[in-house]
Motif scaffolding. Structure first.
Motif, mmCIF file in Angstrom:
data_model
loop_
_atom_site.group_PDB
_atom_site.id
_atom_site.type_symbol
_atom_site.label_atom_id
_atom_site.label_comp_id
_atom_site.label_asym_id
_atom_site.label_seq_id
_atom_site.Cartn_x
_atom_site.Cartn_y
_atom_site.Cartn_z
ATOM 1 N N GLU A 212 1.271 14.501 -14.458
ATOM 2 C CA GLU A 212 0.569 14.039 -15.717
ATOM 3 C C GLU A 212 0.593 12.690 -15.667
ATOM 4 O OE1 GLU A 212 2.214 16.235 -18.964
ATOM 5 O OE2 GLU A 212 1.727 18.163 -18.077
ATOM 6 N N ASP A 213 1.366 11.821 -15.248
ATOM 7 C CA ASP A 213 1.606 10.409 -15.533
ATOM 8 C C ASP A 213 1.495 9.798 -14.192
ATOM 9 O OD1 ASP A 213 2.062 7.703 -16.333
ATOM 10 O OD2 ASP A 213 3.615 8.334 -17.875
ATOM 11 N N LYS A 214 0.519 9.521 -13.539
ATOM 12 C CA LYS A 214 0.755 8.971 -12.390
ATOM 13 C C LYS A 214 1.200 7.503 -12.364
ATOM 14 C CE LYS A 214 -3.876 9.749 -11.519
ATOM 15 N NZ LYS A 214 -5.154 9.885 -10.396
ATOM 16 N N LEU A 215 0.884 6.533 -13.382
ATOM 17 C CA LEU A 215 1.275 5.324 -13.314
ATOM 18 C C LEU A 215 2.874 5.235 -13.454
ATOM 19 C CD1 LEU A 215 -1.287 3.418 -15.834
ATOM 20 C CD2 LEU A 215 -1.274 3.727 -13.226
ATOM 21 N N THR A 330 -2.269 12.796 -7.789
ATOM 22 C CA THR A 330 -3.098 13.551 -8.343
ATOM 23 C C THR A 330 -2.766 14.111 -9.867
ATOM 24 O OG1 THR A 330 -3.088 15.834 -7.598
ATOM 25 C CG2 THR A 330 -4.151 14.211 -6.316
ATOM 26 N N ASN A 331 -3.813 14.354 -10.630
ATOM 27 C CA ASN A 331 -3.278 15.173 -11.868
ATOM 28 C C ASN A 331 -4.405 16.291 -12.004
ATOM 29 O OD1 ASN A 331 -5.820 14.121 -13.315
ATOM 30 N ND2 ASN A 331 -4.334 12.452 -13.710
ATOM 31 N N PRO A 332 -4.195 17.309 -12.775
ATOM 32 C CA PRO A 332 -5.246 18.465 -12.743
ATOM 33 C C PRO A 332 -6.715 17.998 -13.024
ATOM 34 C CG PRO A 332 -3.075 19.006 -13.877
ATOM 35 C CD PRO A 332 -3.025 17.790 -13.672
ATOM 36 N N SER A 333 -6.866 17.070 -13.973
ATOM 37 C CA SER A 333 -8.095 16.428 -14.270
ATOM 38 C C SER A 333 -9.062 15.928 -13.048
ATOM 39 C CB SER A 333 -8.051 15.456 -15.342
ATOM 40 O OG SER A 333 -7.444 14.293 -15.144
ATOM 41 N N ASP A 589 14.293 15.551 -30.485
ATOM 42 C CA ASP A 589 13.082 15.928 -30.010
ATOM 43 C C ASP A 589 12.863 14.665 -28.910
ATOM 44 O OD1 ASP A 589 12.869 17.856 -31.802
ATOM 45 O OD2 ASP A 589 11.196 16.529 -33.149
ATOM 46 N N LEU A 590 12.231 15.253 -27.884
ATOM 47 C CA LEU A 590 12.121 14.344 -26.840
ATOM 48 C C LEU A 590 10.791 14.591 -26.011
ATOM 49 C CD1 LEU A 590 15.493 14.853 -25.082
ATOM 50 C CD2 LEU A 590 14.908 12.560 -26.430
ATOM 51 N N ASN A 591 10.467 13.568 -25.301
ATOM 52 C CA ASN A 591 9.037 13.982 -24.293
ATOM 53 C C ASN A 591 9.796 13.956 -22.965
ATOM 54 O OD1 ASN A 591 10.135 11.402 -23.047
ATOM 55 N ND2 ASN A 591 8.675 10.044 -24.326
ATOM 56 N N SER A 592 8.787 14.784 -22.162
ATOM 57 C CA SER A 592 9.126 14.949 -20.787
ATOM 58 C C SER A 592 9.871 13.994 -20.017
ATOM 59 C CB SER A 592 8.117 15.693 -19.955
ATOM 60 O OG SER A 592 6.911 14.566 -19.601
ATOM 61 N N ARG A 593 9.425 12.869 -20.082
ATOM 62 C CA ARG A 593 10.124 11.788 -19.438
ATOM 63 C C ARG A 593 11.764 11.497 -19.585
ATOM 64 N NH1 ARG A 593 6.923 6.170 -19.121
ATOM 65 N NH2 ARG A 593 5.264 7.500 -18.805
ATOM 66 N N ASP A 594 11.939 11.533 -20.986
ATOM 67 C CA ASP A 594 13.230 11.203 -21.550
ATOM 68 C C ASP A 594 14.046 12.578 -21.039
ATOM 69 O OD1 ASP A 594 12.827 8.549 -22.680
ATOM 70 O OD2 ASP A 594 12.323 9.596 -24.461
ATOM 71 N N ILE A 595 13.377 13.936 -21.321
ATOM 72 C CA ILE A 595 14.173 14.668 -20.664
ATOM 73 C C ILE A 595 14.595 14.766 -19.449
ATOM 74 C CG2 ILE A 595 13.966 17.405 -20.419
ATOM 75 C CD1 ILE A 595 12.073 17.405 -23.170
ATOM 76 N N THR A 602 14.829 17.104 -11.630
ATOM 77 C CA THR A 602 13.587 16.608 -10.842
ATOM 78 C C THR A 602 12.328 16.800 -11.934
ATOM 79 O OG1 THR A 602 12.842 18.488 -9.777
ATOM 80 C CG2 THR A 602 14.110 17.094 -8.533
ATOM 81 N N LYS A 603 11.373 15.954 -11.731
ATOM 82 C CA LYS A 603 10.290 16.105 -12.625
ATOM 83 C C LYS A 603 9.590 17.591 -12.461
ATOM 84 C CE LYS A 603 6.446 14.270 -10.978
ATOM 85 N NZ LYS A 603 5.770 15.648 -10.579
ATOM 86 N N ASP A 604 9.464 17.969 -11.362
ATOM 87 C CA ASP A 604 8.960 19.270 -11.036
ATOM 88 C C ASP A 604 9.757 20.409 -11.786
ATOM 89 O OD1 ASP A 604 6.732 18.208 -9.550
ATOM 90 O OD2 ASP A 604 7.473 18.525 -7.751
ATOM 91 N N ASP A 605 11.014 20.274 -11.719
ATOM 92 C CA ASP A 605 11.815 21.291 -12.313
ATOM 93 C C ASP A 605 11.765 21.322 -13.872
ATOM 94 O OD1 ASP A 605 12.508 22.209 -9.816
ATOM 95 O OD2 ASP A 605 14.503 21.372 -9.918
#
Length: 634
Positions: A212-215, A330-333, A589-595, A602-605
């Motif tokens: 979701e966050d290519k950069l 890539t991302n879904p979009s 509360d956290l965003n996915s990157r902080d989690i 790993t990001k995927d997990d």
């Protein structure tokens, strides 16, 4: 007489040939027609330059790539070897002089584009030259199944009638089996010796990551691999934007696209080649003749149009034989928009007819006239006048260029860029005092929201239309703003040059080439589907998928691609990951990157577990776009 190896050592200072180079040279020296498929970095030019220097006479090199021809001629001349290129823009008188030099001046190489063979008088002059070898570079252009088919390449086979004892050498870096067979047939190669180097690159790991966050992922990759890198994007704006973004993160970066001046291209290239910067952000205009062995990583931020291009661009990594990475993000979009992005700008016969008709009207060319007439051409002005999509028109003009109906110089660089260098409140103050300029300035600000942050491309024709003002008045206002130090303005007088190569015959002209358009559109659709299959296929080795596309079958998996690595990973205990994430969210509360950072998974997990927790109503996404544990569970 020097041997091939002695020639290589004398001029190029190499002690040995690369794979298949020596065998190809031996075939040519025996006088045999030869087809050679050498994937990117294989050293195609050596295979005709070395034998041409051994044999008496001159080598005729046919290539569609003007920049590459000029580069090779310059390199040969720097080695003390006499070479000439007949490129566009050379007057007939000068061409005659150059061909005289080839005939009487002991030249060793004559480079020309296939379109030059359309001129009967040039063909007649070539017949009188002591040709020792005919090399056809980018030979996939001969085939209508090749990714850059040019009908003018079909004329090359006519040379067989005059040089039936001269060996032909067809060279390409990317061709499927169907293209290879078609090239051999179309060029009328006589029982050719075929050399095919495997497309396999054992040191190159092909990676496809959906994120979701290519950069952010790009930043992680470049931090982990701080060596020389290339990032490919699909447009010029992305070049400058990504380059600036990387520099804001502390990386050293530069950029390269077709709109840069020759001086800027050379400066940016030298910075990267000499390791003054780590990263080159580029469109596909970057790459011809680039051979930097130490490139560690090639990242594609956008989906490429075909696997031929992708393989060549990805293959610029790891040419020193050390482990390297070819990464497609890539991302879904991306996948959702890919077909519309590439296929919606393809021209059908009706649009091709319309553009050609409007082009003739635009330049006031009467029916039955126009041959060899040359014009300065501003594509933005043309598209605004007739309400056309710039990209769709550009693709249409490229098609007409490849068919030889027109010749189009590649000078479609941004004509004007500007940036406001005073605060917005000062701009408002200026407008209140100069009401006559207000509408133009407001239109610029509305049309180009980033004009305060960076140099931004300005379409003057569009600004004039939206502000109901003449173009010359818009330009006058821009220059006035520049003189008052309100904006920084860069204006380039570099419209394209468009030449009509045939008389205007409207439907008759288009009917003749429309069959090629239909075949090319079908091919481009199939090629894009192959790219999407490569991206979406999650149960096969990426290396095997790529090799299969080029007709190679291997039984073993590479062990280093994204699929192989994911398959060989230790199976994740998702219950433990879930417990850890819930524990973190009970605290805050956290965003996915902080989690991901705090959980050390790993990001995927992390994404997989978050999706499951959301589906089971264990967590929610709050108004701040943070993951939050449900109140009932706290």
């Amino acid at each position: 007489m020097l041997t091939p190896l002695e020639i290589l050592q004398k001029y190029w200072k190499h002690d040995a040939f690369r794979d298949l180079q020596e065998e190809i040279i031996a075939s040519v020296l025996k006088g045999q027609d030869t087809f050679a498929l050498l994937p990117t970095g294989g050293g195609k030019s050596i295979t005709f330059q070395v034998p041409a220097l051994i044999m008496d006479g001159i080598c005729l090199v046919i290539s569609p790539l003007v920049a590459l021809m000029k580069d090779q001629v310059t390199n040969l001349q720097n080695l003390g070897i006499k070479a000439i290129a007949l490129t566009g823009g050379i007057r007939q008188e000068e061409i005659i002089d150059l061909l005289d030099n080839c005939e009487f001046g002991n030249y060793k190489f004559l480079y020309l584009s296939p379109e030059r063979l359309q001129n009967d008088w040039i063909l007649e002059r070539i017949k009188n030259l002591p040709i020792n070898l005919i090399a056809i570079d980018e030979a996939h252009c001969v085939s209508q199944w090749g990714h850059d088919f040019r009908p003018s390449y079909l004329k090359i086979s006519l040379l067989k009638n005059h040089f039936n004892k001269v060996p032909f050498l067809a060279l390409t870096a990317s061709a499927t089996h169907r293209v290879k067979e078609d090239v051999i047939a179309q060029l009328k190669l006589d029982n050719p010796v075929v050399f095919t180097k495997s497309f396999a690159r054992e040191n190159l790991a092909y990676m496809v990551f959906t994120t979701e966050d290519k950069l952010h992922l790009m930043q992680q990759i470049l931090t982990k691999n701080p060596q020389s890198s290339i990032i490919y994007v699909t447009n010029r704006k992305a070049c400058t934007d990504i380059s600036r973004h990387l520099e804001s993160l502390g990386f050293s970066a530069t950029y390269y696209h077709g709109g840069l001046s020759l001086k800027d291209k050379e400066n940016h290239m030298n910075l990267w080649m000499n390791d003054k910067v780590q990263i080159m952000v580029a469109t596909n205009a970057f790459g011809m003749g680039i051979d930097k062995p130490t490139v560690k990583t090639v990242i594609h931020l956008h989906i490429p149009p075909n696997l031929e291009n992708y393989y060549q661009e990805a293959g610029r990594a790891g040419r020193n034989g050390e482990k390297a990475f070819a990464i497609l993000l890539t991302n879904p979009s991306d996948i959702i928009h890919a077909e519309s992005q590439f296929l919606s700008v393809l021209s059908d016969k009706a649009f091709l007819n319309l553009v050609f008709l409007k082009l003739c009207n635009y330049f006031q060319i009467a029916y039955g006239e126009g041959i060899d007439e040359k014009f300065s051409f501003n594509i933005n002005h043309f598209c605004t006048k007739y309400s056309f999509s710039v990209l769709k028109v550009y693709n249409t003009l490229q098609f007409l260029d490849r068919q030889g109906i027109i010749s189009l110089s590649q000078e479609f660089s941004e004509k004007i860029t500007l940036q406001f260098i005073i605060p917005s409140k000062e701009v408002i103050r200026y407008m209140s005092l100069n009401e006559q300029d207000e509408e133009v300035i407001l239109t610029i600000l509305r049309t180009n929201p980033g004009v305060y942050e960076s140099q931004t491309v300005i379409n003057v024709t569009l600004i004039a239309k939206k502000s109901n003002t003449e173009e010359k008045k818009v330009l006058a206002i821009l220059h006035k703003l520049h003189e008052k130090n309100i904006i920084e303005l860069n204006a380039k007088n570099n419209d394209a040059t468009l030449t009509f190569n045939e008389v205007r015959e409207d439907d008759k002209t288009i009917n003749r080439v429309s069959k090629y358009l239909e075949a090319q559109n079908k091919l481009k659709t199939e090629q894009l589907q192959a790219v999407l299959h490569y991206i979406k296929e999650e149960k096969k080795c990426k290396n095997k998928l790529l090799l299969s596309y080029f007709g190679e079958t291997i039984s073993t998996e590479c062990g280093v691609c994204s699929f192989c690595i994911s398959k060989n990973k230790t199976k994740t205990n998702f219950d433990l990951v879930s417990d850890k994430i819930l524990g973190l969210l009970k605290i805050q509360d956290l965003n996915s990157r902080d989690i991901q950072k705090l959980s050390k998974h790993t990001k995927d997990d992390v994404i997989f577990v978050l999706q499951n927790l959301l589906e089971n109503d264990a967590i929610v996404i709050n108004s701040n776009n943070l993951y939050s544990i449900k109140n009932s569970l706290k």
